[in-house]
Write an enzyme that holds these catalytic residues in place. Structure first.
Site, mmCIF file in Angstrom:
data_model
loop_
_atom_site.group_PDB
_atom_site.id
_atom_site.type_symbol
_atom_site.label_atom_id
_atom_site.label_comp_id
_atom_site.label_asym_id
_atom_site.label_seq_id
_atom_site.Cartn_x
_atom_site.Cartn_y
_atom_site.Cartn_z
ATOM 1 C CE LYS A 38 69.452 56.889 59.392
ATOM 2 N NZ LYS A 38 70.605 56.442 60.175
ATOM 3 N NE ARG A 133 73.566 50.821 64.252
ATOM 4 C CZ ARG A 133 73.010 52.013 64.033
ATOM 5 N NH1 ARG A 133 71.812 52.288 64.520
ATOM 6 N NH2 ARG A 133 73.650 52.941 63.342
ATOM 7 C CG HIS A 165 76.574 55.513 64.517
ATOM 8 N ND1 HIS A 165 76.437 56.782 63.999
ATOM 9 C CD2 HIS A 165 75.348 55.182 65.007
ATOM 10 C CE1 HIS A 165 75.187 57.196 64.170
ATOM 11 N NE2 HIS A 165 74.513 56.251 64.776
ATOM 12 N NE ARG A 224 77.938 58.260 59.768
ATOM 13 C CZ ARG A 224 78.896 57.949 60.661
ATOM 14 N NH1 ARG A 224 80.178 57.973 60.314
ATOM 15 N NH2 ARG A 224 78.571 57.589 61.884
ATOM 16 C CE1 TYR A 268 35.850 52.568 67.768
ATOM 17 C CE2 TYR A 268 37.709 53.953 67.132
ATOM 18 C CZ TYR A 268 36.630 53.154 66.781
ATOM 19 O OH TYR A 268 36.329 52.953 65.466
ATOM 20 C CB CYS A 315 39.817 57.180 65.647
ATOM 21 S SG CYS A 315 38.703 57.635 66.992
ATOM 22 C CG MET A 316 43.007 53.903 60.934
ATOM 23 S SD MET A 316 42.353 52.562 59.933
ATOM 24 C CE MET A 316 42.333 51.208 61.083
ATOM 25 C CG ASP A 317 40.644 56.832 59.157
ATOM 26 O OD1 ASP A 317 41.774 56.415 58.836
ATOM 27 O OD2 ASP A 317 39.623 56.122 59.167
HETATM 28 C C1 LIG Z 1 71.195 57.493 60.889
HETATM 29 C C2 LIG Z 1 72.671 57.581 60.979
HETATM 30 C C3 LIG Z 1 73.306 58.830 61.007
HETATM 31 C C4 LIG Z 1 72.557 60.140 61.165
HETATM 32 O O1 LIG Z 1 72.220 60.329 62.515
HETATM 33 P P1 LIG Z 1 71.606 61.702 63.024
HETATM 34 O O2 LIG Z 1 71.551 61.550 64.487
HETATM 35 O O3 LIG Z 1 70.244 61.790 62.405
HETATM 36 O O4 LIG Z 1 72.501 62.778 62.551
HETATM 37 C C5 LIG Z 1 74.690 58.860 60.954
HETATM 38 N N1 LIG Z 1 75.406 57.709 60.881
HETATM 39 C C6 LIG Z 1 74.820 56.496 60.889
HETATM 40 C C7 LIG Z 1 75.662 55.284 60.840
HETATM 41 C C8 LIG Z 1 73.441 56.399 60.945
HETATM 42 O O5 LIG Z 1 72.870 55.181 60.975
#
Ligand SMILES: *Cc1c(COP(=O)(O)O)cnc(C)c1O
Length: 380
Positions: A38, A133, A165, A224, A268, A315-317
């Site tokens: 992602k 969540r 999760h 995951r 700044y 700064c920005m850049d």
């Molecule tokens: C982002 C995410 C992960 C990965 O998490 P890490 O800590 O980067 O391994 C796994 N499962 C879900 C549901 C997530 O949103």
């Protein structure tokens, strides 16, 4: 793309492969890696990361939404792709058409998806075992299994798995360890209850990077993996049981060098005022590149292998650093993230200077910063 050597991110895909191999050694063969790609592969560039992962045999990918899923599908025609979050039910036919697996966030959502789709939609049901969540929330195993069965009975919903999760798998506090165990026990309970009732799901998964590192459990059919694959820590500086190497480096160059005298101000707000004669270099990176302004007068960089402090506001850049005692000239490389000589600044360390996590740093490196891949001919 031609790189004009201003600010760039170097992405070392061989480290990605190494990290995957390291992580694989810590899990059993019954658990497959689901690479979490992602947010443009945590800022590393989705396309090249996907090509690399596919070339080393990764077949499962996770993304946050339908757009990301479709772009993964473009690169990986045969992969299994799971959307971890919500997709509006009116896109049911696109989900099915691209052969993507959708997360079921609630029982009502499953009903909507069922109503809105013409084709069958492949799904994994999310259980909220304690993250708070998304997901169906039952503390009782049997009630939760009932709900999974009700969703499975919907005509257009093909339930292939359940997942959850972890909220605190990255913590070494006893209370948090017990909480993670509770979450794992709950989902495993539901999985085994369904099995007892004659429904053997293909997938049950609950391990993120931290879960995989600190709470590995071979019941989980998928791990995951996000952050550790990219070589960062779930909870810096807490050590992992294995060593991973950061995949991304961030570099820029010196554009200007000058000596300032007592009382001279930098940047700044005049927050930096020289208390003695100092040599100051200007660097071609700023907050528009994703280098946070919160690092003003706080961050450090590497120049010629030496740690230098940021002087005044980012700064920005551009920003300024103190290079007194270092022999630098315009055009010299500055390392914001990565190794220079014997020293290294990781995204995790940088994050710790302003109260965030390595995840946010790498995801936040902006589009303006070209990603230069280590296996490309252009090597800067
Ligand atoms: C982002 C995410 C992960 C990965 O998490 P890490 O800590 O980067 O391994 C796994 N499962 C879900 C549901 C997530 O949103």
């Amino acid at each position: 793309m031609k790189n004009h050597k201003r600010a760039w991110a170097r992405i070392d895909l061989s480290r990605l492969e190494k990290n995957i191999n390291t992580i694989k050694k810590g899990i059993s063969p019954s658990t497959e890696i689901m690479a979490v790609v992602k947010a443009d592969a945590y800022g590393h560039g989705e396309k090249r990361v996907l090509e690399k992962l596919s070339s080393i045999g990764i077949q499962y990918f996770a993304v946050s939404n339908l757009d990301e899923a479709i772009s993964v599908r473009d690169v990986c025609p045969d992969a299994e792709i799971l959307i971890l979050g919500y997709t509006p039910p009116e896109y049911a036919d696109e989900i099915a058409g691209y052969n993507i697996i959708q997360c079921i966030v609630s029982e009502e959502y499953a009903d909507e998806l069922n109503k809105k789709s013409d084709k069958n939609v492949r799904c994994h049901i999310k259980l909220d075992t304690g993250m708070g969540r998304i997901g169906i929330k039952y503390r009782d195993v049997s009630e939760c299994a009932d709900c999974v069965q009700r969703i499975s009975a919907l005509e257009k919903i093909d339930v292939e798995g359940i997942f959850t999760h972890f909220a605190v798998a990255d913590s070494d506090e006893p209370d948090n360890i017990a909480y993670t165990d509770m979450q794992a026990e709950l989902i495993k309970g539901v999985y085994h209850e369904l099995e007892k009732r004659g429904t053997k799901l293909k997938h049950v998964h609950f391990l993120n990077s931290a879960g995989t590192g600190y709470h590995f459990d071979s019941t989980s059919t998928l791990a995951r993996i996000g952050i550790t694959m990219y070589g960062l820590y779930p909870n810096y500086p807490l050590e992992l049981p294995y060593k991973v190497e950061p995949v991304m480096e961030l570099k820029a160059v010196v554009s200007h060098v000058k000596t300032v005298e007592v009382g001279d101000c930098i940047s700044y707000g005049r927050t930096y005022r020289a208390s003695e004669s100092r040599k100051i270099a200007t660097v071609t990176v700023g907050y528009a590149d994703g280098y946070s302004r919160l690092l003003s007068s706080r961050g450090q960089v590497l120049c010629k292998g030496v740690r230098c402090s940021i002087t005044g506001r980012v700064c920005m850049d551009q920003m300024m650093i103190d290079v007194t005692d270092i022999d630098v000239k315009p055009g010299d490389t500055v390392t914001l993230i990565g190794r220079d000589g014997d020293d290294i600044i990781t995204a995790d360390e940088l994050a710790s200077w302003y109260g965030t996590i390595g995840y946010e740093v790498v995801c936040g490196i902006s589009k303006r910063v070209p990603r230069i891949y280590s296996d490309d001919s252009e090597n800067i």
